[in-house]
Design a protein around this motif. Structure first.
Motif, mmCIF file in Angstrom:
data_model
loop_
_atom_site.group_PDB
_atom_site.id
_atom_site.type_symbol
_atom_site.label_atom_id
_atom_site.label_comp_id
_atom_site.label_asym_id
_atom_site.label_seq_id
_atom_site.Cartn_x
_atom_site.Cartn_y
_atom_site.Cartn_z
ATOM 1 N N ASP A 489 0.765 -1.330 0.056
ATOM 2 C CA ASP A 489 -0.099 -0.081 -0.073
ATOM 3 C C ASP A 489 0.842 1.113 0.105
ATOM 4 N N ARG A 490 2.149 1.066 -0.035
ATOM 5 C CA ARG A 490 3.071 2.288 0.021
ATOM 6 C C ARG A 490 2.934 3.362 -0.740
ATOM 7 N N ASP A 491 2.369 3.154 -1.967
ATOM 8 C CA ASP A 491 2.231 4.197 -3.121
ATOM 9 C C ASP A 491 1.128 5.049 -2.480
ATOM 10 N N THR A 492 -0.009 4.524 -2.069
ATOM 11 C CA THR A 492 -1.155 5.086 -1.621
ATOM 12 C C THR A 492 -0.806 5.858 -0.282
ATOM 13 N N VAL A 493 0.142 5.380 0.613
ATOM 14 C CA VAL A 493 0.454 6.009 1.737
ATOM 15 C C VAL A 493 1.233 7.329 1.382
ATOM 16 N N TYR A 494 2.088 7.070 0.560
ATOM 17 C CA TYR A 494 3.025 8.277 -0.047
ATOM 18 C C TYR A 494 1.856 9.304 -0.727
ATOM 19 N N SER A 495 1.031 9.058 -1.327
ATOM 20 C CA SER A 495 0.078 9.942 -1.910
ATOM 21 C C SER A 495 -0.670 10.979 -0.833
ATOM 22 N N PHE A 496 -0.993 9.998 0.066
ATOM 23 C CA PHE A 496 -1.635 10.590 1.153
ATOM 24 C C PHE A 496 -1.032 11.654 1.876
ATOM 25 N N LEU A 497 0.618 11.268 2.181
ATOM 26 C CA LEU A 497 1.267 12.072 2.884
ATOM 27 C C LEU A 497 1.260 13.591 2.205
ATOM 28 N N ARG A 498 1.443 13.396 0.927
ATOM 29 C CA ARG A 498 1.735 14.435 -0.158
ATOM 30 C C ARG A 498 0.438 15.384 0.084
ATOM 31 N N LEU A 532 13.744 8.474 0.286
ATOM 32 C CA LEU A 532 12.449 9.300 0.244
ATOM 33 C C LEU A 532 12.723 10.737 -0.417
ATOM 34 N N ARG A 533 13.862 11.309 -0.004
ATOM 35 C CA ARG A 533 14.053 12.714 -0.292
ATOM 36 C C ARG A 533 14.226 12.554 -1.698
ATOM 37 N N GLU A 534 15.144 11.806 -2.202
ATOM 38 C CA GLU A 534 15.648 11.803 -3.877
ATOM 39 C C GLU A 534 14.479 11.154 -4.799
ATOM 40 N N THR A 535 13.779 10.214 -4.508
ATOM 41 C CA THR A 535 13.208 9.538 -5.511
ATOM 42 C C THR A 535 11.380 9.792 -5.223
ATOM 43 N N VAL A 536 11.142 9.741 -3.718
ATOM 44 C CA VAL A 536 9.506 9.615 -3.502
ATOM 45 C C VAL A 536 9.168 11.273 -3.357
ATOM 46 N N PHE A 537 9.793 12.151 -2.513
ATOM 47 C CA PHE A 537 9.530 13.506 -2.548
ATOM 48 C C PHE A 537 10.385 14.509 -2.678
ATOM 49 N N PRO A 538 10.804 14.361 -3.925
ATOM 50 C CA PRO A 538 12.027 15.359 -4.314
ATOM 51 C C PRO A 538 11.489 16.756 -4.201
ATOM 52 N N ASP A 539 10.383 17.175 -4.480
ATOM 53 C CA ASP A 539 9.821 18.421 -4.427
ATOM 54 C C ASP A 539 9.586 19.004 -2.868
ATOM 55 N N LEU A 540 9.538 17.952 -1.736
ATOM 56 C CA LEU A 540 9.249 18.495 -0.643
ATOM 57 C C LEU A 540 10.556 18.642 0.294
ATOM 58 N N ARG A 541 10.226 19.322 1.491
ATOM 59 C CA ARG A 541 11.530 19.596 2.125
ATOM 60 C C ARG A 541 11.536 18.617 3.495
ATOM 61 N N ILE A 566 10.323 22.291 7.677
ATOM 62 C CA ILE A 566 10.376 21.050 7.042
ATOM 63 C C ILE A 566 8.942 20.401 6.570
ATOM 64 N N ASP A 567 8.569 19.929 5.859
ATOM 65 C CA ASP A 567 7.435 19.284 5.758
ATOM 66 C C ASP A 567 7.388 17.748 6.488
ATOM 67 N N ILE A 568 8.510 17.158 5.974
ATOM 68 C CA ILE A 568 8.206 15.685 6.528
ATOM 69 C C ILE A 568 9.602 15.359 7.252
ATOM 70 N N LEU A 569 9.312 15.056 8.496
ATOM 71 C CA LEU A 569 10.450 14.757 9.549
ATOM 72 C C LEU A 569 10.698 13.223 9.544
ATOM 73 N N VAL A 570 11.795 12.596 8.929
ATOM 74 C CA VAL A 570 12.007 11.201 9.243
ATOM 75 C C VAL A 570 12.807 10.907 10.393
ATOM 76 N N ALA A 571 12.455 10.268 11.249
ATOM 77 C CA ALA A 571 13.246 10.200 12.610
ATOM 78 C C ALA A 571 13.194 8.763 13.215
ATOM 79 N N THR A 572 13.833 8.499 14.136
ATOM 80 C CA THR A 572 13.985 7.432 15.011
ATOM 81 C C THR A 572 13.182 7.714 16.220
ATOM 82 N N THR A 573 13.159 6.701 17.080
ATOM 83 C CA THR A 573 12.090 7.042 18.259
ATOM 84 C C THR A 573 12.462 8.254 19.161
ATOM 85 N N VAL A 574 13.866 8.883 19.109
ATOM 86 C CA VAL A 574 13.883 10.065 19.712
ATOM 87 C C VAL A 574 12.754 10.923 19.739
ATOM 88 N N ILE A 575 11.825 11.200 18.766
ATOM 89 C CA ILE A 575 10.705 12.012 18.903
ATOM 90 C C ILE A 575 9.695 11.369 19.919
#
Ligand code: ADP
Ligand code: MG
Length: 737
Positions: A489-498, A532-541, A566-575
């Motif tokens: 379902d990954r593609d759908t999830v990514y479009s939702f994020l966008r 994610l930065r290079e191929t999925v969301f190259p236009d987002l921060r 920053i639009d999308i924060l990729v993080a480990t559990t520190v958050i």
């Protein structure tokens, strides 16, 4: 015949005085070396498992029981497929089966048929541990491959003495004792060995066991006398009496724990007079008016409870419980301002640097009153910066100090510490609480827990505290919607994020990071970030946040995320505990199956912190989520636990419910590292099963200490004797004592 006698004796004892005994020496004064048949080797091995006296032997309770009602004939196993049952039989053959998964197969026969016991691990050990013809009891899940019954890695109880089988067959109930290799070596195996020793001790010393409760108390609490309970737990005449014995011994454990908590609570509130603050606080009043929101009813109520405590001369010891996002911080802050306006200092201790910084930033941004001096103290600060800070704390210039463990270090001295707030997150123990308290002279103490814990557990962990609960979220909150999604379902999830980002919202994508596989996990998260930065969301921060980054790097990323750079924060559990960003509306949790329930709940609490609708998407794989009935019992358990965790998250946002499920899955001992801070190791009590008994025992213990704090009354003599070394021996509680 035997049963009838035993029942009669139980009711006979109900009326007798608790302390009557004909012995000069109580069983807890009889070293095991004085028992016949216990030589120096046995003494040593017994000592290693904590058995030093005759009384200790009596408190070595059976792990379980074998009786006819729980036994199944091999022929009848087919009616119990998938259930955990016990079979008694004789070993017929033992052989290894080669192949892709080499295994040891033991054929067991019982006159009605034959079955296989299968071992995949420890083949050599198991191979040598069976003798042809030997009688054994095996317990495990009955499985069928075709018509052949089998059990994989069952629990084995060796029935070395022939009378065991006979005893079971005549309807007796046979105790099975916990044992280990060392005990087995000296003949104290789970069966005959221990049973013989137990019989001897029961015969000789049971009569000298004294009850700490009076007959009147026992009747009121519906308890059987201790002597009968210890007798029946080892030699149960029937299941009913076994139940009564268990109830009494469970009650005792909870009672001892509660008695200590009651005594400690009493001591804290009476030893040193605390500070009677004035309830009036202009600074707090002004702040309430300035807040961009009005306090919820629950926030106002708990604040009243806290201020009430602060005004009293007895030191406050209060627990503030409230789900993530319920607004505990502002409650703590207002309480601190009351203390500050009274001319006192406050300390706010939190478990991590990130959280300390977060609180510091939040609080300094809310309090714009320059007359309140608020400072941050962490372990990472350079010494040059620290010294002037410590001096300012010591001379009273600093009013509120926010910090980590650094606060309880020796160098930290307060001028006039009046209120201690501990944002516990279940990571500080009784000892650390006491240390911070000792920095002042009987200051008030407020402990906050972010994750709700089941009531039974909080009664044991925080049983000496008064409790306030924020049971209401701010009105503008919408329930976070949670979904389980799979890799496909990954593609759908990514479009939702966008789509969310395009509407002006922000998102988190969280990766697991566990210490065992830290390097690999970090690599995975970093690689995924790159992709994610290079191929999925190259236009987002996009931004990356993980625990290995330096404190100021983390800070910079967080600040940018908060500022919407920053639009999308990729993080480990520190958050997990750090972040409060109202515009963040989506949280994607990768490998959600690798997180515990408490952690998932905490993470999800980072979104839905405003009036916008928020989503939490739990990513996992179909293979794991739908995994069929497993190969081994163990594997199957983890598979269904995994699905239960994710389903619970999808179906509930109620922190208390989630905590209950978590306790069921993991057991109370494993809950949020409770072991680290002195969670009592009960021998027979179980918080999941015995919540009602805990409640009764707790009420009784607190009532007794309330009415007779010094236990001076004659009827409390037994209980007075119970306090002290005896409790410590019966309840392994490092920090509770
Ligand atoms: P927690 O109980 O998890 O520590 P916080 O104290 O961090 O929760 O509060 C969560 C968020 O809710 C913060 O942004 C806080 O400013 C906000 N908040 C607190 N109380 C209220 C309220 N009564 N109404 C609206 N928002 C509130
Ligand atoms: Mg908080």
């Amino acid at each position: 015949m035997k049963t009838v006698q035993r029942v009669a004796s139980i009711f006979h004892h109900m009326g007798t005085s608790p302390l009557t005994t004909n012995a000069d020496i109580a069983p807890d004064q009889i070293p095991v070396s004085q028992l016949p048949g216990v030589g120096s080797r046995r003494v040593q091995v017994l000592r290693e498992v904590g058995i030093e006296t005759a009384e200790d032997v009596l408190y070595h309770f059976p792990r379980r029981y074998l009786d006819r009602s729980t036994l199944v004939r091999i022929r009848d196993l087919v009616m119990h497929a998938g259930e955990v049952v016990t079979v008694v039989g004789n070993v017929d053959t033992v052989h290894t089966v080669p192949g892709r998964r080499k295994r040891l197969v033991v054929k067991l026969i019982d006159g009605s048929g034959s079955m296989e016991l299968v071992f995949f691990q420890g083949l050599n050990y198991w191979q040598n541990s069976f003798t042809t013809g030997e009688p054994v009891a095996v317990s495990g899940e009955a499985q069928f491959y075709g018509r052949k019954a089998s059990m994989v890695h069952p629990d084995i109880d060796r029935l070395q003495d022939g009378d065991t089988v006979e005893f079971i067959n005549t309807g007796g109930i046979v105790p099975v004792y916990p044992s280990n290799a060392e005990l087995e070596k000296v003949g104290l195996n789970r069966h005959g060995g221990f049973r013989r020793l137990m019989h001897l001790v029961l015969q000789r010393y049971l009569q000298d066991i004294r009850d700490w409760f009076t007959g009147e108390f026992l009747r009121a609490q519906r308890l059987i006398p201790l002597r009968d309970a210890l007798d029946c737990i080892h030699r149960p005449p029937d299941n009913h009496l076994l139940g009564l014995a268990r109830r009494r011994l469970v009650y005792d454990e909870f009672f001892m724990l509660s008695l200590q908590l009651a005594v400690r609570k009493r001591r804290m509130s009476t030893t040193a007079p605390g500070i009677a603050f004035r309830g009036e606080s202009p600074t707090a009043r002004k702040l309430v008016e300035q807040l961009p929101f009005s306090l919820t009813g629950a926030q106002k109520r708990v604040l009243r409870e806290i201020v009430e405590d602060m005004r009293a001369e007895q030191p406050m010891n209060r627990l503030l419980q409230g789900d993530v996002g319920s607004g505990k911080t502002v409650v703590a802050l207002l309480s601190m301002l009351v203390a500050v306006d009274n001319g006192y200092q406050c300390a706010l201790m939190v478990p991590t640097e990130v959280l300390a910084e977060q609180h510091f930033r939040t609080i300094t941004s809310i309090v714009d009153d320059l007359s309140v001096n608020i400072q941050l103290l962490t372990g990472q600060q350079a010494a040059g910066k620290k010294d002037p800070l410590l001096a300012a704390v010591a001379n009273g210039d600093v009013h509120i100090v926010i910090g980590t463990h650094a606060l309880i270090q020796a160098g930290v001295q307060f001028h006039r510490l009046g209120l201690v707030v501990i944002d516990e997150q279940h990571r500080f123990g009784v000892a650390q609480r006491a240390e911070l308290r000792s920095k002042g002279s009987a200051p008030d103490v407020l402990v906050m827990t972010a994750t709700p814990i089941p009531r039974t557990l909080s009664m044991t962990l925080y049983g000496d505290l008064d409790v306030s609960v924020i049971d209401e979220l701010p009105a503008n909150r919408k329930r976070v919607k949670t979904a389980i999604r799979f890799d496909e379902d990954r593609d759908t999830v990514y479009s939702f994020l966008r789509a969310e980002v395009e509407q002006g919202n922000q998102a988190y994508i969280v990766f697991p990071l566990v210490s065992e596989s830290e390097k690999l996990d970090l690599k995975a998260a970093t690689e995924e970030y790159g992709k994610l930065r290079e191929t999925v969301f190259p236009d987002l921060r996009l931004g990356l946040l993980h625990g290995q980054m330096k404190s100021d790097e983390k800070d910079a990323v967080m600040t940018r995320f908060k500022r919407r750079d920053i639009d999308i924060l990729v993080a480990t559990t520190v958050i997990e505990v750090g972040v409060d960003v109202p515009d963040a509306t989506v949280m994607v949790i990768e490998h959600a199956e690798r997180f515990g329930l408490a952690q998932l709940h905490q993470l999800r609490g980072r979104v839905g912190r405003s009036d916008k609708q928020a989503w939490c998407i739990l990513m996992t794989t179909k293979r794991m989520y739908f995994a069929g009935r497993g190969k081994s019992t163990d594997e199957e358990k983890t598979i269904s636990d995994l699905r239960r965790r994710l389903d619970t998250m999808r179906d509930s946002t109620d922190g208390f419910h989630i905590a209950e499920v978590d306790m069921e899955i993991r057991g109370p001992g494993d809950l949020w590292g409770t072991q680290q801070h002195g969670y009592p190791a009960f021998r027979i009590a179980n918080l999941l099963e015995h919540g009602a008994i805990l409640q009764e025992a707790r009420e009784a213990a607190f009532r007794i200490i309330d009415t007779d704090p010094q236990l001076r009354k004659e009827e409390h003599r037994g209980i007075r004797e119970l306090l002290g070394p005896r409790i410590r021996r019966r309840l392994d509680m490092a920090e509770i004592s």
